[in-house]
Scaffold this motif. Structure first.
Motif, PDB file in Angstrom:
ATOM      1  N   ALA A  65       0.258  96.179  47.864  1.00 18.17           N
ATOM      2  CA  ALA A  65       0.464  97.383  47.036  1.00 18.17           C
ATOM      3  C   ALA A  65      -0.399  96.990  45.912  1.00 18.17           C
ATOM      4  CB  ALA A  65       1.898  97.312  46.680  1.00 18.17           C
ATOM      5  N   GLU A  66      -1.735  96.789  46.169  1.00 22.67           N
ATOM      6  CA  GLU A  66      -2.726  96.893  45.056  1.00 22.67           C
ATOM      7  C   GLU A  66      -2.871  98.107  44.415  1.00 22.67           C
ATOM      8  OE1 GLU A  66      -5.537  92.961  46.216  1.00 22.67           O
ATOM      9  OE2 GLU A  66      -6.104  95.165  46.513  1.00 22.67           O
ATOM     10  N   ILE A  67      -3.188  98.282  43.229  1.00 21.23           N
ATOM     11  CA  ILE A  67      -3.568  99.656  42.561  1.00 21.23           C
ATOM     12  C   ILE A  67      -4.785  99.391  41.600  1.00 21.23           C
ATOM     13  CG2 ILE A  67      -2.270 101.493  40.994  1.00 21.23           C
ATOM     14  CD1 ILE A  67       0.431 100.320  41.679  1.00 21.23           C
ATOM     15  N   VAL A  68      -5.343 100.561  41.889  1.00 24.47           N
ATOM     16  CA  VAL A  68      -6.889 100.659  41.126  1.00 24.47           C
ATOM     17  C   VAL A  68      -6.887 101.942  40.716  1.00 24.47           C
ATOM     18  CG1 VAL A  68      -8.205 100.609  42.805  1.00 24.47           C
ATOM     19  CG2 VAL A  68      -8.883  99.979  40.950  1.00 24.47           C
ATOM     20  N   SER A  69      -7.510 102.259  39.395  1.00 24.26           N
ATOM     21  CA  SER A  69      -7.929 103.574  38.985  1.00 24.26           C
ATOM     22  C   SER A  69      -9.024 104.161  39.923  1.00 24.26           C
ATOM     23  CB  SER A  69      -7.941 103.629  37.569  1.00 24.26           C
ATOM     24  OG  SER A  69      -8.563 104.866  37.153  1.00 24.26           O
TER      25      SER A  69
END
Length: 86
Positions: A65-69
């Motif tokens: 569940a990696e999150i990056v802008s």
């Protein structure tokens, strides 16, 4: 930057100059721990290899569940393109 890497001043200035010329938002991060890139190993190879790491802020790193802008991804791509143009 992590504790395993010593960045060349010329490389550092080159990247900052590219950001400023193309008006790319950027920030600097320095960690006292070894992070997850190979820049520290590469820059010490043979007689030394000029090395610069361009990273992105990531939440939930090394998980499903990696999150990056998207803005950060676009800025990193623009920076790489600007460096190649110079």
């Amino acid at each position: 930057a992590d504790s395993a890497t010593v960045y060349n001043r010329w490389d550092y200035a080159f990247v900052v100059d590219a950001c400023e010329k193309k008006e790319i938002k950027h920030q600097f991060y320095r960690s006292d721990v070894r992070l997850g890139n190979e820049a520290g190993t590469v820059h010490k190879s043979r007689e030394g290899v000029p090395t610069t790491a361009i990273g992105l802020a990531v939440r939930n790193l090394h998980s499903g569940a990696e999150i990056v802008s998207q803005n950060d991804i676009d800025a990193a791509a623009a920076l790489l393109s600007a460096c190649l143009e110079m």
